[in-house]
Design an enzyme around this catalytic site. Structure first.
Site, PDB file in Angstrom:
ATOM      1  N   HIS A 237       0.839  -1.228  -0.155  1.00 46.62           N
ATOM      2  CA  HIS A 237       0.022   0.168   0.174  1.00 46.62           C
ATOM      3  C   HIS A 237       0.925   1.218   0.044  1.00 46.62           C
ATOM      4  O   HIS A 237       0.597   2.306   0.547  1.00 46.62           O
ATOM      5  CB  HIS A 237      -0.973  -0.112   1.105  1.00 46.62           C
ATOM      6  CG  HIS A 237      -0.546   0.070   2.280  1.00 46.62           C
ATOM      7  ND1 HIS A 237      -0.840  -0.603   3.633  1.00 46.62           N
ATOM      8  CD2 HIS A 237       0.717   0.404   3.040  1.00 46.62           C
ATOM      9  CE1 HIS A 237      -0.212  -0.603   4.726  1.00 46.62           C
ATOM     10  NE2 HIS A 237       0.763   0.154   4.580  1.00 46.62           N
TER      11      HIS A 237
ATOM     12  N   HIS B  68      -1.197   5.246   9.699  1.00 49.02           N
ATOM     13  CA  HIS B  68      -0.118   5.900   9.934  1.00 49.02           C
ATOM     14  C   HIS B  68      -0.048   7.311  10.622  1.00 49.02           C
ATOM     15  O   HIS B  68       0.081   8.415   9.760  1.00 49.02           O
ATOM     16  CB  HIS B  68       0.540   5.996   8.556  1.00 49.02           C
ATOM     17  CG  HIS B  68       0.630   4.937   7.489  1.00 49.02           C
ATOM     18  ND1 HIS B  68      -0.459   4.272   6.869  1.00 49.02           N
ATOM     19  CD2 HIS B  68       1.951   3.944   7.405  1.00 49.02           C
ATOM     20  CE1 HIS B  68       0.137   3.078   6.434  1.00 49.02           C
ATOM     21  NE2 HIS B  68       1.184   2.978   6.474  1.00 49.02           N
TER      22      HIS B  68
ATOM     23  N   GLU C  85       4.989  -5.210   8.354  1.00 47.03           N
ATOM     24  CA  GLU C  85       3.603  -5.075   7.775  1.00 47.03           C
ATOM     25  C   GLU C  85       3.141  -6.369   7.106  1.00 47.03           C
ATOM     26  O   GLU C  85       1.703  -6.340   7.094  1.00 47.03           O
ATOM     27  CB  GLU C  85       3.534  -3.954   7.017  1.00 47.03           C
ATOM     28  CG  GLU C  85       3.677  -2.594   7.248  1.00 47.03           C
ATOM     29  CD  GLU C  85       3.801  -1.423   6.172  1.00 47.03           C
ATOM     30  OE1 GLU C  85       3.670  -0.318   6.430  1.00 47.03           O
ATOM     31  OE2 GLU C  85       3.812  -1.836   5.079  1.00 47.03           O
TER      32      GLU C  85
ATOM     33  N   HIS D 286      10.960  -3.582   3.263  1.00 49.67           N
ATOM     34  CA  HIS D 286      11.499  -2.228   3.034  1.00 49.67           C
ATOM     35  C   HIS D 286      11.770  -1.576   4.366  1.00 49.67           C
ATOM     36  O   HIS D 286      11.349  -2.056   5.208  1.00 49.67           O
ATOM     37  CB  HIS D 286      10.427  -1.250   2.194  1.00 49.67           C
ATOM     38  CG  HIS D 286       9.013  -1.015   2.985  1.00 49.67           C
ATOM     39  ND1 HIS D 286       8.318  -2.067   3.345  1.00 49.67           N
ATOM     40  CD2 HIS D 286       8.455  -0.127   3.411  1.00 49.67           C
ATOM     41  CE1 HIS D 286       7.320  -1.666   4.013  1.00 49.67           C
ATOM     42  NE2 HIS D 286       7.451  -0.330   4.066  1.00 49.67           N
TER      43      HIS D 286
END
Length: 280
Positions: free
Chosen positions: A12, A59, A240, A193
């Protein structure tokens, strides 16, 4: 009875929302990324799901350090796109399915999961970017959405095993809902990441593709990956991917892959995408 017919996993990355909104999704850089979702967009148009249970992480848009729920389910009528610092995305308001959401919340709590119930919140790119990737530029989202937010931002996040078990409990709750609904479960975030520090930009394609392999078939080995392995092999934000395991747990013992896509890079992130169906 309501039934879970498919599972979708996707990154996402917020940059995908920017590319979509600025009509750059077919340029030289973004074109190969978005092309990997063309199959899914056509498939979704044919499938016509009624409801998507969309697993994502906030977030710091709806939650902050004042309160951090491990698992939170949205039971509201609608959710507006959040302002993440540069104004809300110009995408449709997300409409919920309160009846099913409350039914799932009750089922999960009676199944001994301590859910936080949210009746009002804004939703950020973690939820709206997957909708754009699957449905494109639309005046209204063609599905009702039940947001399921997971804490993967602040230590300690839930274990992969707990996430998988939550998916199993979601499947039980959906199966007991009396209305005839075509339900999909989406797990979002990842893949490998890291956004800060000396390892910023870390991408581990070998590990990512092994994880994609583990989502398919009858193995449950992914649920036992410890937090330290995600951190070591996939960077600080690779955790995630435990949210994908909620979707996988909801698919039952065995899955078959309908579509698979992996691309490097998007910004400093690897893009992963899977469409699965239960194969029990």
């Amino acid at each position: 009875m309501a039934r879970i017919t498919a599972g979708v996993a996707t990154s996402h990355v917020p940059l995908l929302g920017v590319a979509h909104d600025l009509k750059k999704d077919r340029d030289d850089y973004f074109g190969p990324i978005f092309a990997g979702y063309d199959w899914t967009r056509a498939w979704e148009q044919a499938e016509k799901p009624d409801v998507v249970i969309l697993v994502y992480n906030d977030h710091a848009s709806a939650f902050d350090m004042k309160f951090i729920p491990t698992f939170a389910i949205g039971c509201g009528e609608s959710y507006r796109p959040a302002d993440e610092g540069w104004g809300p995305r110009k995408v449709p308001v997300v409409h919920g399915h309160p009846d099913l959401a409350w039914h799932i919340a009750q089922g999960l709590i009676l199944d001994e999961f301590d859910m936080t119930i949210i009746n009002e919140m804004d939703v950020d790119h973690g939820l709206t970017v997957p909708l754009s990737m699957m449905f494109g530029d639309v005046a209204e989202w063609p599905v009702k959405v039940i947001p399921l937010a997971v804490n993967v931002v602040t230590y300690p996040p839930p274990s992969g095993n707990r996430c998988w078990a939550l998916g199993e409990a979601i499947a039980r709750a959906v199966a007991s809902f009396p209305e005839d609904l075509n339900v999909q479960v989406w797990g979002t975030g990842g893949m490998s990441h890291q956004l800060q520090g000396p390892r910023a930009g870390l991408i581990n394609a070998e590990w990512d593709n092994d994880f994609l392999d583990g989502m398919i078939g009858d193995t449950d080995r992914l649920r036992h990956i410890p937090h330290i392995e995600y951190l070591r092999e996939t960077g600080s934000e690779g955790i995630e991917m435990v949210m994908w395991l909620i979707m996988r747990g909801a698919m039952g013992k065995r899955t078959a892959a309908l579509h698979r896509h992996y691309h490097v890079p998007c910004s400093n992130t690897a893009i992963g995408h899977l469409v699965l169906k239960p194969d029990n």
